[in-house]
Design an enzyme around this catalytic site. Structure first.
Site, PDB file in Angstrom:
ATOM      1  N   LYS A 107       0.850  -1.160   0.069  1.00 33.43           N
ATOM      2  CA  LYS A 107       0.050  -0.382  -0.364  1.00 33.43           C
ATOM      3  C   LYS A 107       1.072   1.238  -0.075  1.00 33.43           C
ATOM      4  CE  LYS A 107      -4.104  -0.774   0.324  1.00 33.43           C
ATOM      5  NZ  LYS A 107      -4.774  -1.483  -0.671  1.00 33.43           N
ATOM      6  N   LYS A 118      -4.990 -14.008 -12.212  1.00 26.51           N
ATOM      7  CA  LYS A 118      -6.175 -14.337 -11.497  1.00 26.51           C
ATOM      8  C   LYS A 118      -7.125 -13.144 -11.606  1.00 26.51           C
ATOM      9  CE  LYS A 118      -5.544 -14.526  -6.694  1.00 26.51           C
ATOM     10  NZ  LYS A 118      -5.513 -15.344  -5.429  1.00 26.51           N
ATOM     11  N   LYS A 162     -11.550  -8.053  -8.891  1.00 32.43           N
ATOM     12  CA  LYS A 162     -12.857  -6.955  -8.156  1.00 32.43           C
ATOM     13  C   LYS A 162     -12.995  -5.616  -9.360  1.00 32.43           C
ATOM     14  CE  LYS A 162     -13.951  -8.177  -3.794  1.00 32.43           C
ATOM     15  NZ  LYS A 162     -14.408  -8.327  -2.444  1.00 32.43           N
TER      16      LYS A 162
END
Ligand code: TRP
Length: 336
Positions: free
Chosen positions: A113, A195, A198
């Site tokens: 982050k 993958k 979202k």
């Protein structure tokens, strides 16, 4: 014998996709009969990245609706929103005293982050794993269905629980990652790179909210190649992924037909036609996603029902959380 407590949190960022369904939600649904389950939407965690809070609210509602549409039963499990349970915030405060700055700074997700948002390295981001520990320990959950990327956070939760118990007395059981034996199903993005996601790479991810036409389009442009040149070739990742998807939503006969086409032919050349395979997969996928999408939309637009589900979850979660907090306060000596 009392059922063991299972708990997991879902971040309300972006739309739920097939990877979430087959990697997580399907297992939650299976767990709800066997365990005492708590599933919640981690909206406090989302604040660490300063999202638009109106959008966040929509996402929270959508995640609740989608989980119910996928088969989670609000009468069987506690399905709730994190911010409806203030007891979590109080436990977070006590656990913060068990968490050392040096360790927090070394957390893999924190370092990631810092790289992604160098201008917003706030204390909430640093103590993200402490809040996660509070989420788990507030219900004294021992089984936490999560993927590999959450192992470090779970280890930290165990450390905080152990330190707390050592200092104040045995109150908090140690939580461990838990999934039904074996590997979780991994679903790759339709371009074969990474993958399903979202929020990124949306044209290559199948979402539970996708319309039929969009499902068709995405599957038809999924990456393939000219096909194998000899029987029993090793499948490249992106082809294996199409077969994985097919095994999840098509009949065994259909899968077998394309497996056979991949390997056999009368002339010695493999005869699989990926166009045909994708057409079949698209229709089977639509049949799978359509009812979930419709049910989720119904719930999401039924404000009264949604509120009822959310209140019911909060009540259950608070009942359990306040019991733990009573023990915690007594242990810390904060019971005046
Ligand atoms: N950190 C988890 C994720 O990124 C979400 C989460 C928050 C969670 N609190 C939790 C998961 C507690 C399991 C238990 O997916």
């Amino acid at each position: 014998m009392e059922k063991e407590v299972v708990l997991s949190g879902i971040r309300p960022t972006g739309f739920l996709h097939l990877g979430n369904y087959f990697g997580a939600m399907r297992n939650y649904v299976r767990m709800q009969d066997e365990f005492n389950c708590y599933f919640f939407v981690a909206n406090w965690h989302s604040l660490t990245t300063h999202p638009d809070t109106k959008e966040l609210k929509n996402s929270v509602h959508r995640v609740i609706a989608e989980n119910v549409a996928c088969g989670l039963d609000p009468d069987k499990v506690a399905l709730y929103v994190q911010s409806d349970v203030p007891e979590i915030a109080e436990l977070y405060l006590y656990l913060n005293m068990m968490a050392y700055k040096g360790e927090l700074e070394k957390t893999v997700t924190f370092k990631e982050k810092v790289r992604l948002q160098p201008d917003n390295v706030n204390a909430g981001l640093l103590t993200y794993p402490v809040l996660q520990a509070a989420d788990i320990l507030i219900h004294r959950a021992v089984k936490v269905p999560v993927g590999k990327d959450q192992e470090q956070h779970l280890e930290m939760a165990r450390n905080y629980a152990e330190r707390f118990n050592h200092r104040y007395g045995d109150v908090l059981p140690l939580p461990y990652a838990f999934n039904y034996g074996g590997e979780l199903v991994k679903i790759l993005s339709l371009d074969g790179v990474g993958k399903m996601s979202k929020s990124e790479n949306q044209m290559n991810t199948l979402y539970l909210a996708d319309e039929d036409e969009s499902i068709r389009k995405k599957i038809m442009k999924a990456k393939t190649d000219q096909g194998p040149s000899e029987p029993h070739s090793v499948k490249p990742d992106y082809i294996e992924n199409l077969f994985t998807l097919m095994k999840l939503v098509s009949t065994p006969d259909t899968v077998q037909k394309f497996e056979d086409d991949f390997n056999n032919s009368s002339t010695g050349n493999c005869i699989i036609r990926y166009g045909d395979m994708k057409k079949q997969l698209a229709e089977d996928m639509i049949r799978f996603i359509q009812p979930i999408r419709a049910k989720a939309a119904d719930i999401q637009h039924n404000h009264e029902l949604l509120q009822k589900i959310i209140r019911q979850g909060a009540d259950k979660a608070r009942a359990s959380a306040s019991e733990t907090l009573k023990l915690v306060r007594a242990a810390v000596g904060m019971d005046y």
